[in-house]
Design a protein around this motif. Structure first.
Motif, PDB file in Angstrom:
ATOM      1  N   UNK A  32       0.977  -1.700  -4.886  1.00 48.24           N
ATOM      2  CA  UNK A  32      -0.140  -2.328  -5.601  1.00 48.24           C
ATOM      3  C   UNK A  32      -1.406  -1.487  -5.533  1.00 48.24           C
ATOM      4  N   UNK A  33      -1.591  -0.806  -4.405  1.00 48.53           N
ATOM      5  CA  UNK A  33      -2.729   0.099  -4.207  1.00 48.53           C
ATOM      6  C   UNK A  33      -2.179   1.413  -3.674  1.00 48.53           C
ATOM      7  N   UNK A  34      -2.653   2.525  -4.225  1.00 52.37           N
ATOM      8  CA  UNK A  34      -2.194   3.847  -3.814  1.00 52.37           C
ATOM      9  C   UNK A  34      -3.392   4.634  -3.302  1.00 52.37           C
ATOM     10  N   UNK A  35      -3.296   5.127  -2.070  1.00 51.86           N
ATOM     11  CA  UNK A  35      -4.388   5.877  -1.453  1.00 51.86           C
ATOM     12  C   UNK A  35      -3.981   7.341  -1.302  1.00 51.86           C
ATOM     13  N   UNK A  36      -4.856   8.238  -1.741  1.00 46.99           N
ATOM     14  CA  UNK A  36      -4.573   9.665  -1.668  1.00 46.99           C
ATOM     15  C   UNK A  36      -5.761  10.399  -1.058  1.00 46.99           C
ATOM     16  N   UNK A  37      -5.488  11.579  -0.532  1.00 43.30           N
ATOM     17  CA  UNK A  37      -6.520  12.479  -0.050  1.00 43.30           C
ATOM     18  C   UNK A  37      -6.552  13.718  -0.929  1.00 43.30           C
ATOM     19  N   UNK A  40      -6.901   4.783  -5.138  1.00 42.23           N
ATOM     20  CA  UNK A  40      -8.081   5.015  -4.305  1.00 42.23           C
ATOM     21  C   UNK A  40      -8.030   6.458  -3.828  1.00 42.23           C
ATOM     22  N   UNK A  41      -8.965   7.267  -4.322  1.00 44.11           N
ATOM     23  CA  UNK A  41      -9.062   8.661  -3.884  1.00 44.11           C
ATOM     24  C   UNK A  41     -10.092   8.701  -2.760  1.00 44.11           C
ATOM     25  N   UNK A  42      -9.637   9.084  -1.563  1.00 42.08           N
ATOM     26  CA  UNK A  42     -10.471   8.969  -0.369  1.00 42.08           C
ATOM     27  C   UNK A  42     -11.322  10.212  -0.155  1.00 42.08           C
ATOM     28  N   UNK A  43     -12.539  10.045   0.330  1.00 44.63           N
ATOM     29  CA  UNK A  43     -13.367  11.204   0.663  1.00 44.63           C
ATOM     30  C   UNK A  43     -12.810  11.940   1.865  1.00 44.63           C
ATOM     31  N   UNK A  44     -13.156  13.208   1.975  1.00 42.36           N
ATOM     32  CA  UNK A  44     -12.738  13.974   3.144  1.00 42.36           C
ATOM     33  C   UNK A  44     -13.462  13.473   4.386  1.00 42.36           C
ATOM     34  N   UNK A  45     -12.738  13.339   5.473  1.00 45.39           N
ATOM     35  CA  UNK A  45     -13.371  12.974   6.738  1.00 45.39           C
ATOM     36  C   UNK A  45     -14.295  14.095   7.204  1.00 45.39           C
ATOM     37  N   UNK A  46     -13.863  15.327   6.993  1.00 43.51           N
ATOM     38  CA  UNK A  46     -14.612  16.498   7.432  1.00 43.51           C
ATOM     39  C   UNK A  46     -15.698  16.837   6.414  1.00 43.51           C
ATOM     40  N   UNK A  47     -16.962  16.788   6.829  1.00 47.26           N
ATOM     41  CA  UNK A  47     -18.048  17.018   5.885  1.00 47.26           C
ATOM     42  C   UNK A  47     -18.277  18.492   5.568  1.00 47.26           C
ATOM     43  N   UNK A  48     -17.495  19.388   6.176  1.00 45.66           N
ATOM     44  CA  UNK A  48     -17.576  20.812   5.854  1.00 45.66           C
ATOM     45  C   UNK A  48     -16.522  21.237   4.841  1.00 45.66           C
ATOM     46  N   UNK A  49     -15.687  20.312   4.428  1.00 46.57           N
ATOM     47  CA  UNK A  49     -14.513  20.668   3.634  1.00 46.57           C
ATOM     48  C   UNK A  49     -14.800  20.895   2.157  1.00 46.57           C
ATOM     49  N   UNK A  50     -16.027  20.637   1.704  1.00 46.98           N
ATOM     50  CA  UNK A  50     -16.312  20.803   0.281  1.00 46.98           C
ATOM     51  C   UNK A  50     -15.513  19.792  -0.530  1.00 46.98           C
ATOM     52  N   UNK A  51     -15.324  20.069  -1.813  1.00 43.12           N
ATOM     53  CA  UNK A  51     -14.512  19.151  -2.598  1.00 43.12           C
ATOM     54  C   UNK A  51     -14.731  19.263  -4.084  1.00 43.12           C
ATOM     55  N   UNK A  52     -14.171  18.312  -4.807  1.00 45.03           N
ATOM     56  CA  UNK A  52     -14.285  18.240  -6.261  1.00 45.03           C
ATOM     57  C   UNK A  52     -15.540  17.454  -6.620  1.00 45.03           C
ATOM     58  N   UNK A  96       0.841  -1.198   0.000  1.00 47.33           N
ATOM     59  CA  UNK A  96       0.000   0.000   0.000  1.00 47.33           C
ATOM     60  C   UNK A  96       0.877   1.249   0.000  1.00 47.33           C
ATOM     61  N   UNK A  97       0.626   2.139  -0.967  1.00 49.68           N
ATOM     62  CA  UNK A  97       1.289   3.433  -0.997  1.00 49.68           C
ATOM     63  C   UNK A  97       0.327   4.493  -0.512  1.00 49.68           C
ATOM     64  N   UNK A  98       0.827   5.439   0.274  1.00 53.88           N
ATOM     65  CA  UNK A  98      -0.013   6.523   0.787  1.00 53.88           C
ATOM     66  C   UNK A  98       0.665   7.848   0.496  1.00 53.88           C
ATOM     67  N   UNK A  99      -0.118   8.817   0.017  1.00 49.41           N
ATOM     68  CA  UNK A  99       0.387  10.173  -0.182  1.00 49.41           C
ATOM     69  C   UNK A  99      -0.786  11.128  -0.041  1.00 49.41           C
ATOM     70  N   UNK A 100      -0.493  12.439   0.020  1.00 48.15           N
ATOM     71  CA  UNK A 100      -1.602  13.381   0.194  1.00 48.15           C
ATOM     72  C   UNK A 100      -2.316  13.640  -1.123  1.00 48.15           C
ATOM     73  N   UNK A 101      -1.567  13.883  -2.194  1.00 45.11           N
ATOM     74  CA  UNK A 101      -2.186  14.108  -3.496  1.00 45.11           C
ATOM     75  C   UNK A 101      -2.000  15.495  -4.048  1.00 45.11           C
ATOM     76  N   UNK A 102      -1.371  16.406  -3.286  1.00 43.85           N
ATOM     77  CA  UNK A 102      -1.181  17.762  -3.780  1.00 43.85           C
ATOM     78  C   UNK A 102       0.101  17.913  -4.594  1.00 43.85           C
TER      79      UNK A 102
END
Length: 281
Positions: A170-175, A230-242, A153-159
Motif C-alpha cells: 500500500x505504501x512503498x518507501x525508497x532511498x 515515499x522517497x526518503x531524504x538521505x540521513x547523511x547531510x553530506x550526501x548531496x542529492x537530487x 509497507x514495501x521497502x527497496x533502495x531505489x537504484x
C-alpha cells in the motif's frame, strides 16, 4: 481510524512504519508462543547513512571534511531513544565506499552496531554502495535492493526496479534519490534543504519495464488504486542529492519521475512544511 502506515519523525530524516507481523512464533517444542499482537511492530526507517563519506569526499572530490562519524551515530541513537522502535530498517547505502570498506568506514559501522540497543533488530535493504557488507558486519539482516514487503509497507533502495511484492504494498518507501529542494529568498539568497517526496505511483513509470514478474499486479492493470510512494531524504547531510525543484535535474531511480502521477508528487521539508507539487516549487 488506523494510524498511517508510514509517518515521518518530526524534524528528522527518518520515519516510523507500522508493520504487520505474525501473532505467534514456534517456541521450538511445537507450541506457539505469542510474542506480540499482529500489526504492532514499529520500525524506524532511514535511508543513505553513508558511513565513511568523509574519506570518500577526500578521494573523490578533494574536499577535506573532518569525520562526523560520532555525530551521525549519536544522532541516530537519539532518534532510536525518542521513538523506541522494534526494528531499524536502512533503505540502502549504509556504507559509502563501493566495494571493500576502508578502515575508517568499517570502524564507524562496527562502533555504531556495538552502540545499538541489544534487542533492536536491524534490516538493511542492500544499496548500490553496500558491497559485501553482510560478510563482515554481524547481526545484520540483509535483503536484496529490489526490496521486500512487510505487511502493507514495501521497502527497496531505489537504484533498480522494485520486486513484485514491493509493488503490491500500500505504501512503498525508497532511498537512493536523496531528494533536496533549493529555496530562494526575496533578495536572491538560497539554501538547500533535504525533503520528502510523496505521491501516488503512476503506471507510466513502469511502461518500459515489461518484466513478466509484474504480470497480475492489480494497480498496474487498473484494477485498484496505486500505492503511495515515499522517497526518503538521505540521513547523511553530506550526501548531496537530487534537487527536485531545479530544472534539468534528472532522477536516479529507473521509474522516476514518470512513476509519479502528474502533479501528485508533493515535497515536504523535514519540519513537516508542505511545499506542494515538487514541479511548482
Amino acid at each position: 481510524m488506523a494510524p498511517p502506515l508510514v509517518e515521518p519523525v518530526p524534524d528528522e530524516p527518518a520515519a516510523i512504519a507500522r508493520l504487520e507481523v505474525e501473532a505467534g512464533s514456534d517456541d521450538g517444542e511445537g507450541e506457539s508462543e505469542v510474542k506480540r499482537e499482529e500489526g504492532d511492530e514499529r520500525a524506524l526507517l532511514i535511508a543513505d547513512y553513508h558511513a565513511g563519506i568523509e574519506v570518500g569526499l577526500r578521494y573523490e572530490r578533494g574536499v577535506d571534511v573532518p569525520s562526523r562519524a560520532a555525530k551521525r551515530r549519536e544522532h541516530l541513537l537519539s532518534i532510536l531513544e525518542r521513538t523506541e522502535p522494534d526494528r531499524l530498517i536502512v533503505l540502502g547505502d549504509l556504507m559509502h565506499s563501493i566495494g571493500d570498506p576502508g578502515g575508517a568506514e568499517r570502524g564507524e559501522l562496527e562502533v555504531l552496531f556495538e552502540s545499538l540497543p541489544p534487542t533492536l533488530e536491524v534490516t538493511l535493504v542492500k544499496g548500490n554502495h553496500d558491497g559485501d557488507i553482510e560478510s563482515w558486519l554481524p547481526d545484520l539482516e540483509v535483503v536484496p535492493g529490489s526490496g521486500v514487503r512487510l505487511g502493507g509497507v514495501g521497502v527497496c533502495h531505489g537504484h533498480t526496479w522494485p520486486a513484485r511484492e514491493v509493488l503490491e504494498a500500500d505504501v512503498i518507501c525508497v532511498g537512493h534519490e536523496h531528494p533536496c529542494v533549493r529555496l530562494e529568498d526575496e533578495v536572491g539568497g538560497s539554501r538547500v534543504e533535504r525533503a520528502w517526496l510523496r505521491g501516488p505511483l503512476a503506471r507510466g513509470g513502469f511502461a518500459e519495464h515489461t518484466s513478466s514478474s509484474y504480470e497480475g499486479v492489480e494497480w498496474l492493470e487498473g484494477e485498484r488504486s496505486p500505492p503511495t510512494l515515499v522517497v526518503c531524504p538521505a540521513f547523511n547531510d553530506l550526501a548531496g542529492g537530487t534537487w527536485i525543484n531545479v530544472a534539468g535535474q534528472s532522477f536516479l531511480a529507473p521509474f522516476l519521475p514518470d512513476g509519479l502521477a502528474d502533479g501528485g508528487g508533493e515535497a515536504y521539508l523535514l519540519d513537516g512544511t508542505r511545499l506542494g507539487p515538487y514541479e511548482t516549487i
